[in-house]
Motif scaffolding. Structure first.
Motif, PDB file in Angstrom:
ATOM      1  N   THR A   1       0.838  -1.196   0.000  1.00 21.01           N
ATOM      2  CA  THR A   1       0.000   0.000   0.000  1.00 21.01           C
ATOM      3  C   THR A   1       0.873   1.245   0.000  1.00 21.01           C
ATOM      4  OG1 THR A   1      -0.169   0.343   2.409  1.00 21.01           O
ATOM      5  CG2 THR A   1      -1.637  -1.295   1.419  1.00 21.01           C
ATOM      6  N   VAL A   2       0.481   2.211  -0.834  1.00 23.12           N
ATOM      7  CA  VAL A   2       1.206   3.481  -0.924  1.00 23.12           C
ATOM      8  C   VAL A   2       0.181   4.612  -0.925  1.00 23.12           C
ATOM      9  CG1 VAL A   2       3.186   2.513  -2.161  1.00 23.12           C
ATOM     10  CG2 VAL A   2       1.229   3.397  -3.449  1.00 23.12           C
ATOM     11  N   PRO A   3       0.597   5.822  -0.534  1.00 29.01           N
ATOM     12  CA  PRO A   3      -0.319   6.966  -0.611  1.00 29.01           C
ATOM     13  C   PRO A   3      -0.703   7.266  -2.058  1.00 29.01           C
ATOM     14  CG  PRO A   3       1.583   7.462   0.775  1.00 29.01           C
ATOM     15  CD  PRO A   3       1.886   6.191   0.052  1.00 29.01           C
ATOM     16  N   LYS A   4      -1.716   8.073  -2.228  1.00 27.84           N
ATOM     17  CA  LYS A   4      -2.156   8.468  -3.560  1.00 27.84           C
ATOM     18  C   LYS A   4      -0.988   9.098  -4.328  1.00 27.84           C
ATOM     19  CE  LYS A   4      -5.838  11.001  -5.930  1.00 27.84           C
ATOM     20  NZ  LYS A   4      -7.058  11.844  -5.743  1.00 27.84           N
ATOM     21  N   GLY A   5      -0.751   8.602  -5.545  1.00 24.03           N
ATOM     22  CA  GLY A   5       0.350   9.103  -6.362  1.00 24.03           C
ATOM     23  C   GLY A   5       1.675   8.427  -6.089  1.00 24.03           C
ATOM     24  N   GLY A   6       1.710   7.473  -5.155  1.00 22.98           N
ATOM     25  CA  GLY A   6       2.972   6.860  -4.765  1.00 22.98           C
ATOM     26  C   GLY A   6       3.426   5.708  -5.635  1.00 22.98           C
ATOM     27  N   ARG A   7       2.540   5.208  -6.497  1.00 18.53           N
ATOM     28  CA  ARG A   7       2.903   4.042  -7.321  1.00 18.53           C
ATOM     29  C   ARG A   7       4.066   4.342  -8.244  1.00 18.53           C
ATOM     30  NH1 ARG A   7       4.919   0.814  -9.630  1.00 18.53           N
ATOM     31  NH2 ARG A   7       4.154  -1.060 -10.718  1.00 18.53           N
ATOM     32  N   LYS A   8       4.082   5.497  -8.867  1.00 17.77           N
ATOM     33  CA  LYS A   8       5.112   5.808  -9.860  1.00 17.77           C
ATOM     34  C   LYS A   8       6.498   5.921  -9.236  1.00 17.77           C
ATOM     35  CE  LYS A   8       4.217  10.832  -9.763  1.00 17.77           C
ATOM     36  NZ  LYS A   8       3.136  10.773  -8.752  1.00 17.77           N
ATOM     37  N   GLU A   9       6.550   6.227  -7.928  1.00 18.77           N
ATOM     38  CA  GLU A   9       7.843   6.371  -7.258  1.00 18.77           C
ATOM     39  C   GLU A   9       8.509   5.029  -7.000  1.00 18.77           C
ATOM     40  OE1 GLU A   9       7.368   8.726  -3.765  1.00 18.77           O
ATOM     41  OE2 GLU A   9       6.305  10.343  -4.802  1.00 18.77           O
TER      42      GLU A   9
END
Length: 391
Positions: free
Chosen positions: A259-267
């Motif tokens: 799980t990642v915060p919103k927008g964290g997938r690309k990082e």
């Protein structure tokens, strides 16, 4: 009865107040939630009325200035508990951050309390503007904590840290622990002290969200949740990397949910084939389907895993997290790796140990039963209504 609930703007702190607010509403009471302007959206998303007090502030800058430069950060990275008596002798002031937050919120909270005239205030344990405002307005203040009682350990520092705040309001001593404490922590994990506690079951809430279909399907392999929480970006690289944790699981026959915060997938970049990355998905929606959770040991994720009976592996970074993780480890429901010792190889070794351990699973289930045996929020609301003199 009117109940004013208040927190600062970190969602992980505010989320603890949501079930409490709804319990009061369900009992027919009027509630209002006071947070800095940036936090009002999170309040209204939970279906509760919000009011802005104070101003927003640069949390990154504040934490960098007060926490990372203190010896507490180094102690925590070693996985050691802080000797708070020694910190006082050395002139350390761990409440500096929270005293600043209190300065930002105090005037607005006092004005709101005097104008709205609540019968009771319920506050996040480190929102020190709240007990000050309650004392200035003559109403009881009840502290909400988020697991093992970290903020009670800081209480001896409050008199000095809040001296200017009290002087501005014409107050003498103020008990920053409040009239009573809403305590969601299983007793076997909690500190033994003289705090007036109201043990209360925590109905897990990690924010609003939609449940994807896979959450409802029974996993075909052991499901491992990996989460570094919602504010890991504030640690500026001073945590074990999420990508490193995923690499540790890459060759195991498990289904990984990161799980990642919103927008964290690309990082994250590329991830192993056995990993599903989800953005902004509340943990309580799928935690019960997991066989293990790996986290930084924050109050929200650990309590959610306890409520679901899931074994845990933690790599804590802050003194609060170390306190929680040490308490969890003593129950047998979790293992802890100190940040300074953490490596991909060690993480993998501990995951294999925990997934194959009937003893850890049994301990996690026992802790779950202990947590669920505590009083319901509905019963606690009755107690608080009597405390406010409105029974």
């Amino acid at each position: 009865m009117r109940v004013l609930l208040t927190s600062w703007s970190w969602p992980t702190h505010y989320n603890w107040l949501v079930p409490v607010a709804w319990a009061f509403r369900s009992a027919g009471h009027e509630v209002l939630v006071a947070v800095p302007p940036g936090g009002t959206h999170g309040v209204t998303r939970a279906g509760l009325p919000a009011v802005a007090v104070g101003a927003d502030f640069d949390v990154d800058r504040v934490i960098s200035k007060y926490y990372w430069s203190s010896p507490i950060a180094e102690i925590s990275a070693r996985g050691d508990d802080v000797d708070w008596d020694r910190m006082r002798e050395e002139g350390q002031q761990p409440l500096a951050v929270y005293a600043l937050l209190a300065s930002i919120m105090q005037d607005g909270l006092v004005a709101l309390t005097r104008g709205w005239r609540p019968d009771l205030m319920v506050f996040d344990g480190v929102n020190y503007a709240a007990p000050l405002a309650a004392a200035a307005c003559g109403i009881p203040a009840v502290r909400q904590i988020w697991g093992v009682d970290f903020s009670s350990q800081l209480a001896p520092f409050a008199d000095e840290a809040l001296a200017r705040h009290r002087a501005q309001l014409g107050l003498g001593e103020v008990d920053v622990l409040g009239t009573a404490t809403l305590d969601p922590c299983p007793p076997s994990m909690q500190l033994v002290d003289g705090v007036r506690r109201l043990p209360t079951r925590y109905p897990s809430y990690n924010g609003p969200g939609k449940a994807p279909r896979w959450v409802l399907d029974r996993p075909r392999r052991p499901r491992v949740c990996v989460t570094w929480g919602t504010v890991s970006h504030l640690f500026n690289g001073r945590i074990f990397p999420l990508g490193g944790a995923l690499d540790a699981l890459a060759d195991l026959d498990v289904e990984v949910v990161a799980t990642v915060p919103k927008g964290g997938r690309k990082e994250l970049g590329s991830v192993p084939a056995n990993t599903r990355v989800v953005e902004d998905l509340p943990l309580h929606l799928f935690m019960a389907s997991c066989d293990l959770v790996i986290s930084q040991g924050g109050g929200g994720v650990t309590a959610t895993a306890v409520e679901a009976g899931v074994p845990q592996l933690t790599v804590p970074r802050t003194s609060e997290q170390v306190l929680i993780c040490r308490s969890l480890e003593r129950t047998g429901a979790a293992r802890m790796i100190a940040l300074d010792d953490a490596s991909t190889a060690l993480l993998r070794e501990e995951v294999v140990r925990l997934l194959g351990s009937a003893a850890h699973t049994a301990a996690a289930r026992s802790l779950m039963r202990e947590a669920r045996a505590q009083r319901s929020l509905a019963d606690t609301v009755d107690t608080l209504t009597a405390l406010a003199g409105r029974a």
